[in-house]
Scaffold this active site. Sequence first.
Site, PDB file in Angstrom:
ATOM      1  N   HIS A  20     103.883  23.166  -3.576  1.00 45.63           N
ATOM      2  CA  HIS A  20     104.952  23.965  -2.894  1.00 45.63           C
ATOM      3  C   HIS A  20     106.438  24.397  -2.625  1.00 45.63           C
ATOM      4  CE1 HIS A  20     100.698  21.123  -0.978  1.00 45.63           C
ATOM      5  NE2 HIS A  20     100.451  22.414  -0.469  1.00 45.63           N
ATOM      6  N   CYS A 151      82.831  23.657  -6.088  1.00 41.24           N
ATOM      7  CA  CYS A 151      84.108  24.077  -5.961  1.00 41.24           C
ATOM      8  C   CYS A 151      84.954  23.816  -7.626  1.00 41.24           C
ATOM      9  CB  CYS A 151      84.475  24.211  -4.854  1.00 41.24           C
ATOM     10  SG  CYS A 151      86.388  25.122  -4.769  1.00 41.24           S
ATOM     11  N   HIS A 154      88.252  22.536  -6.531  1.00 47.01           N
ATOM     12  CA  HIS A 154      88.543  21.214  -5.714  1.00 47.01           C
ATOM     13  C   HIS A 154      86.701  19.796  -6.486  1.00 47.01           C
ATOM     14  CE1 HIS A 154      90.018  22.649  -2.469  1.00 47.01           C
ATOM     15  NE2 HIS A 154      90.445  21.595  -2.079  1.00 47.01           N
ATOM     16  N   LYS A 301      96.212  21.032 -12.980  1.00 47.47           N
ATOM     17  CA  LYS A 301      96.856  22.189 -11.615  1.00 47.47           C
ATOM     18  C   LYS A 301      97.525  20.782 -10.756  1.00 47.47           C
ATOM     19  CE  LYS A 301      96.477  25.690  -8.371  1.00 47.47           C
ATOM     20  NZ  LYS A 301      95.728  25.032  -6.839  1.00 47.47           N
ATOM     21  N   LYS A 304      97.457  16.889  -4.439  1.00 51.91           N
ATOM     22  CA  LYS A 304      97.721  15.198  -4.165  1.00 51.91           C
ATOM     23  C   LYS A 304      96.545  14.816  -4.481  1.00 51.91           C
ATOM     24  CE  LYS A 304      97.993  12.611   0.393  1.00 51.91           C
ATOM     25  NZ  LYS A 304      97.697  13.070   1.348  1.00 51.91           N
TER      26      LYS A 304
HETATM   27 ZN   LIG Z   1      87.367  24.361  -2.656  1.00 52.82          ZN
END
Ligand SMILES: [Zn+2]
Length: 510
Positions: A20, A151, A154, A301, A304
């Site tokens: 970020h 996904c 994720h 990547k 957290k």
């Molecule tokens: Zn996702």
Amino acid sequence: MGFYVTTPIFYVNDVPHIGHAYNIVAADALARWHRMRGEDTWMLTGTDEHGQKILRTATANDSTPEDWTDRLVESAWKPNLEVLNVANDDFIRTTEPRHRDGVQKFLQRLYDSGYIYYGEFEAEYCVGCEEYKTSTDLVPGQGEYEGQQVCSIHSRPTETVKEANYFFKLSEFQDRLLELYDSRPEYVQPASVRNELRSFIAAGLNDLSISRSTFDWGIKVPWDEKHVVYVWFDALLNYITAIGYGEDDESFERRWPGNHIVGKDIARFHAVIWPAMQMAAGIEISERVYGHGWLLVGGEKMSKSKATGISPEQITDVFGVDAFRFYFLSAIHFGSDGSFSWEDLDSRYHSELANGIGNLASRVIAMINKYFDGQIPQNAAEPALAELFAGATDRANAAIDEFQIHDAVAEAFSIVDRLNGYITETTPWVLAKDEAQRDRLAEVLATNIRGIGTAAVLLAPIMPESAQKLWQGIGGEGDIADQRIQDASSWVGSDRVGELPPLFPRIEQS
Ligand SMILES: [Zn+2]
């Protein structure tokens, strides 16, 4: 001339990590650069606070979404801007009334013009992404999810959503979006992101579900309060609600259109859905969507959830905020992925900052104190170097027009490197022993002061505090941010050098 730049609004589910922070300091450096050109500049950042993921996280933490988001904004996201020395002009939260009102006006306008309809659908949804997924977005799961599709970001299974919702007629905008991409190649950059998104559009667009009725943490659809607005549709509108869309036409006209600095993973929202929304509402299309690369830690990547998360303070506490800003804005080609490592940071800190610009400035100031009693010689810079200072300034300025921040930093450092070589070649300490070389000594040191002045001005948007210290050290008056960046090479110096506080102290390995 105006320049309006935005970061994405950050999902408050998380606390800030250096991924970020990279985005935020890039937007801040661009804003500071444009301000120093004398342009009417505005930088916006903020937080994205609605959606199912926030609601679930708040509930899991025995909190309400209101308390949860307040706490994260005040304890993590706003302090993060202080840590990074960001000079944003505004901070918007999507839970603010100014945003809610603007979203509802925008939505009503689309509904009244026939771009929204009610329909049934079934789709795969990743709550982590807050995004509907097509089969091409899914990959085979591993470990506990072996045998399922997950996904790709994720690595978790999606949820099948079957609802009756309001839809935005995104499919109607395919031709106009392709026309936008073809007529304005600079609209989406870099080219890799532009090409990927152009292919995505050319493959055909589905209408987009823009409301949810299974939970209520969101902005109510104005004509049907059983529905809340889809979190991304809500979030994208922050770029216009923050500058007065539907409320303050003068402010809106003054700032819009904007430049969006986003990670490449969310460029699709910004350069496919968002321009279609703008077309539907009849507002001007954004100036630019720049999709920068990812920060990789150990090849992965930053995130957290994957335990690669590093907080900005872990770096700024050791190296200082300017080293943080310098490192990420110079070591990584803006637009490409970049790897972070402590070793690389430490090595650049010492070679480029401590031994590079820090050492150069303290040597030159010390020599002027020693040989000229602190009085800066008023000779013109040696012509070949004067040409380099002017050329570097022009090239750095042109690089910023292309959002190539790393190139602008490199131009400033080309001056630093050249001056360090120039001192070795001209050996001022030898010249000082010979009274007949007094004029030459004066020219060499005047050339150095002018070059350091140029570099300091060019580095002010990148390293604001250190540039100010440099500025005072070489006798610059006032705030360096008041200098015009396009005139960085024409600064002629002042009468006397000042005090140079330690810029980049050596850091002992613990
Ligand atoms: Zn996702």
